[in-house]
Design a protein around this motif. Structure first.
Motif, PDB file in Angstrom:
ATOM      1  N   LEU A   1       1.313  -0.314  -5.857  1.00 13.28           N
ATOM      2  CA  LEU A   1      -0.046  -0.820  -5.663  1.00 13.28           C
ATOM      3  C   LEU A   1      -0.052  -2.314  -5.360  1.00 13.28           C
ATOM      4  O   LEU A   1      -0.821  -2.775  -4.511  1.00 13.28           O
ATOM      5  CB  LEU A   1      -0.908  -0.525  -6.884  1.00 13.28           C
ATOM      6  CG  LEU A   1      -1.285   0.933  -7.069  1.00 13.28           C
ATOM      7  CD1 LEU A   1      -2.025   1.132  -8.375  1.00 13.28           C
ATOM      8  CD2 LEU A   1      -2.123   1.420  -5.902  1.00 13.28           C
ATOM      9  N   PHE A   2       0.810  -3.081  -6.009  1.00 16.51           N
ATOM     10  CA  PHE A   2       0.907  -4.505  -5.701  1.00 16.51           C
ATOM     11  C   PHE A   2       1.422  -4.713  -4.282  1.00 16.51           C
ATOM     12  O   PHE A   2       0.971  -5.610  -3.570  1.00 16.51           O
ATOM     13  CB  PHE A   2       1.805  -5.223  -6.705  1.00 16.51           C
ATOM     14  CG  PHE A   2       1.100  -5.603  -7.968  1.00 16.51           C
ATOM     15  CD1 PHE A   2       0.277  -6.703  -8.016  1.00 16.51           C
ATOM     16  CD2 PHE A   2       1.254  -4.838  -9.109  1.00 16.51           C
ATOM     17  CE1 PHE A   2      -0.378  -7.066  -9.176  1.00 16.51           C
ATOM     18  CE2 PHE A   2       0.605  -5.171 -10.275  1.00 16.51           C
ATOM     19  CZ  PHE A   2      -0.214  -6.284 -10.311  1.00 16.51           C
ATOM     20  N   SER A   3       2.363  -3.877  -3.853  1.00 12.09           N
ATOM     21  CA  SER A   3       2.873  -3.973  -2.478  1.00 12.09           C
ATOM     22  C   SER A   3       1.792  -3.625  -1.460  1.00 12.09           C
ATOM     23  O   SER A   3       1.703  -4.252  -0.399  1.00 12.09           O
ATOM     24  CB  SER A   3       4.072  -3.047  -2.293  1.00 12.09           C
ATOM     25  OG  SER A   3       5.120  -3.428  -3.134  1.00 12.09           O
ATOM     26  N   CYS A   4       0.981  -2.626  -1.779  1.00  7.26           N
ATOM     27  CA  CYS A   4      -0.126  -2.274  -0.875  1.00  7.26           C
ATOM     28  C   CYS A   4      -1.126  -3.415  -0.769  1.00  7.26           C
ATOM     29  O   CYS A   4      -1.652  -3.691   0.315  1.00  7.26           O
ATOM     30  CB  CYS A   4      -0.832  -1.012  -1.364  1.00  7.26           C
ATOM     31  SG  CYS A   4       0.075   0.492  -1.052  1.00  7.26           S
ATOM     32  N   GLY A   5      -1.420  -4.084  -1.886  1.00  7.28           N
ATOM     33  CA  GLY A   5      -2.306  -5.246  -1.847  1.00  7.28           C
ATOM     34  C   GLY A   5      -1.733  -6.354  -0.978  1.00  7.28           C
ATOM     35  O   GLY A   5      -2.440  -6.981  -0.192  1.00  7.28           O
ATOM     36  N   GLY A   6      -0.434  -6.587  -1.084  1.00  4.55           N
ATOM     37  CA  GLY A   6       0.221  -7.574  -0.219  1.00  4.55           C
ATOM     38  C   GLY A   6       0.163  -7.181   1.245  1.00  4.55           C
ATOM     39  O   GLY A   6      -0.028  -8.036   2.119  1.00  4.55           O
ATOM     40  N   LEU A   7       0.309  -5.894   1.523  1.00  4.70           N
ATOM     41  CA  LEU A   7       0.197  -5.409   2.899  1.00  4.70           C
ATOM     42  C   LEU A   7      -1.204  -5.653   3.456  1.00  4.70           C
ATOM     43  O   LEU A   7      -1.365  -6.004   4.630  1.00  4.70           O
ATOM     44  CB  LEU A   7       0.535  -3.918   2.965  1.00  4.70           C
ATOM     45  CG  LEU A   7       0.414  -3.248   4.320  1.00  4.70           C
ATOM     46  CD1 LEU A   7       1.480  -3.784   5.261  1.00  4.70           C
ATOM     47  CD2 LEU A   7       0.517  -1.756   4.182  1.00  4.70           C
ATOM     48  N   GLY A   8      -2.223  -5.500   2.616  1.00  2.32           N
ATOM     49  CA  GLY A   8      -3.588  -5.789   3.042  1.00  2.32           C
ATOM     50  C   GLY A   8      -3.766  -7.248   3.432  1.00  2.32           C
ATOM     51  O   GLY A   8      -4.403  -7.561   4.442  1.00  2.32           O
ATOM     52  N   PHE A   9      -3.183  -8.155   2.644  1.00  2.00           N
ATOM     53  CA  PHE A   9      -3.267  -9.573   2.987  1.00  2.00           C
ATOM     54  C   PHE A   9      -2.481  -9.891   4.251  1.00  2.00           C
ATOM     55  O   PHE A   9      -2.886 -10.744   5.050  1.00  2.00           O
ATOM     56  CB  PHE A   9      -2.783 -10.438   1.818  1.00  2.00           C
ATOM     57  CG  PHE A   9      -3.804 -10.586   0.729  1.00  2.00           C
ATOM     58  CD1 PHE A   9      -4.940 -11.350   0.923  1.00  2.00           C
ATOM     59  CD2 PHE A   9      -3.631  -9.954  -0.479  1.00  2.00           C
ATOM     60  CE1 PHE A   9      -5.890 -11.492  -0.066  1.00  2.00           C
ATOM     61  CE2 PHE A   9      -4.569 -10.078  -1.484  1.00  2.00           C
ATOM     62  CZ  PHE A   9      -5.706 -10.842  -1.276  1.00  2.00           C
ATOM     63  N   ILE A  10      -1.364  -9.222   4.457  1.00  2.00           N
ATOM     64  CA  ILE A  10      -0.595  -9.414   5.689  1.00  2.00           C
ATOM     65  C   ILE A  10      -1.403  -8.952   6.900  1.00  2.00           C
ATOM     66  O   ILE A  10      -1.417  -9.613   7.942  1.00  2.00           O
ATOM     67  CB  ILE A  10       0.760  -8.683   5.598  1.00  2.00           C
ATOM     68  CG1 ILE A  10       1.661  -9.403   4.596  1.00  2.00           C
ATOM     69  CG2 ILE A  10       1.433  -8.589   6.956  1.00  2.00           C
ATOM     70  CD1 ILE A  10       2.932  -8.661   4.260  1.00  2.00           C
ATOM     71  N   LEU A  11      -2.095  -7.822   6.768  1.00  2.00           N
ATOM     72  CA  LEU A  11      -2.944  -7.354   7.865  1.00  2.00           C
ATOM     73  C   LEU A  11      -4.053  -8.346   8.183  1.00  2.00           C
ATOM     74  O   LEU A  11      -4.377  -8.575   9.356  1.00  2.00           O
ATOM     75  CB  LEU A  11      -3.554  -5.991   7.526  1.00  2.00           C
ATOM     76  CG  LEU A  11      -2.696  -4.777   7.791  1.00  2.00           C
ATOM     77  CD1 LEU A  11      -3.371  -3.526   7.246  1.00  2.00           C
ATOM     78  CD2 LEU A  11      -2.426  -4.623   9.259  1.00  2.00           C
ATOM     79  N   LEU A  12      -4.651  -8.928   7.157  1.00  2.00           N
ATOM     80  CA  LEU A  12      -5.683  -9.943   7.394  1.00  2.00           C
ATOM     81  C   LEU A  12      -5.109 -11.160   8.097  1.00  2.00           C
ATOM     82  O   LEU A  12      -5.741 -11.727   8.998  1.00  2.00           O
ATOM     83  CB  LEU A  12      -6.329 -10.364   6.079  1.00  2.00           C
ATOM     84  CG  LEU A  12      -7.238  -9.344   5.395  1.00  2.00           C
ATOM     85  CD1 LEU A  12      -7.751  -9.895   4.077  1.00  2.00           C
ATOM     86  CD2 LEU A  12      -8.380  -8.956   6.298  1.00  2.00           C
ATOM     87  N   ASP A  13      -3.915 -11.566   7.715  1.00  2.00           N
ATOM     88  CA  ASP A  13      -3.275 -12.715   8.345  1.00  2.00           C
ATOM     89  C   ASP A  13      -2.921 -12.420   9.795  1.00  2.00           C
ATOM     90  O   ASP A  13      -3.128 -13.264  10.678  1.00  2.00           O
ATOM     91  CB  ASP A  13      -2.033 -13.118   7.560  1.00  2.00           C
ATOM     92  CG  ASP A  13      -1.381 -14.357   8.130  1.00  2.00           C
ATOM     93  OD1 ASP A  13      -2.092 -15.369   8.277  1.00  2.00           O
ATOM     94  OD2 ASP A  13      -0.173 -14.308   8.423  1.00  2.00           O
ATOM     95  N   VAL A  14      -2.398 -11.244  10.061  1.00  2.00           N
ATOM     96  CA  VAL A  14      -2.038 -10.868  11.429  1.00  2.00           C
ATOM     97  C   VAL A  14      -3.282 -10.802  12.305  1.00  2.00           C
ATOM     98  O   VAL A  14      -3.266 -11.228  13.472  1.00  2.00           O
ATOM     99  CB  VAL A  14      -1.275  -9.519  11.432  1.00  2.00           C
ATOM    100  CG1 VAL A  14      -1.176  -8.929  12.815  1.00  2.00           C
ATOM    101  CG2 VAL A  14       0.102  -9.698  10.840  1.00  2.00           C
ATOM    102  N   ALA A  15      -4.371 -10.291  11.769  1.00  2.00           N
ATOM    103  CA  ALA A  15      -5.608 -10.208  12.543  1.00  2.00           C
ATOM    104  C   ALA A  15      -6.141 -11.599  12.877  1.00  2.00           C
ATOM    105  O   ALA A  15      -6.760 -11.799  13.919  1.00  2.00           O
ATOM    106  CB  ALA A  15      -6.663  -9.430  11.765  1.00  2.00           C
TER     107      ALA A  15
END
Length: 97
Positions: A39-53
């Motif tokens: 779950l912590f990794s998924c949260g980090g993936l969400g922030f990475i997606l926001l940064d990439v966007a």
């Protein structure tokens, strides 16, 4: 440490498996730790997606999809982490009357 725990059902007397070590913040089962890490990794993936966007030049549809998907992943991960901690420690961060 064990991967799962066991508890005895008071009504039927049968042994049931449990995945969360309740009442002990400093102890956990293996499945509980793996789930929390995921779950912590998924949260980090969400922030990475926001940064990439935000940083890359994409089409408007791909940028909007990345932003929406990033927010959804962060929200789901945060909500499930809160739910897990409330299962582990009852009445955690709830208002007192």
């Amino acid at each position: 440490p064990p991967s799962l725990g066991q508890t005895v059902d008071v009504r039927t007397g049968t042994v049931r498996p449990v995945a969360f070590l309740q009442g002990k913040v400093n102890g956990q089962y293996i499945i509980e730790g793996l789930t929390a890490g995921f779950l912590f990794s998924c949260g980090g993936l969400g922030f990475i997606l926001l940064d990439v966007a935000h940083t890359t030049a994409k089409s408007r549809n791909n940028e909007s999809l990345s932003i929406i998907l990033g927010f959804i992943i962060i929200l789901v991960s945060y909500t499930l982490c809160q739910w897990f901690i409330r299962m582990k420690v009852p009445h955690y961060m709830l208002e007192r009357d």
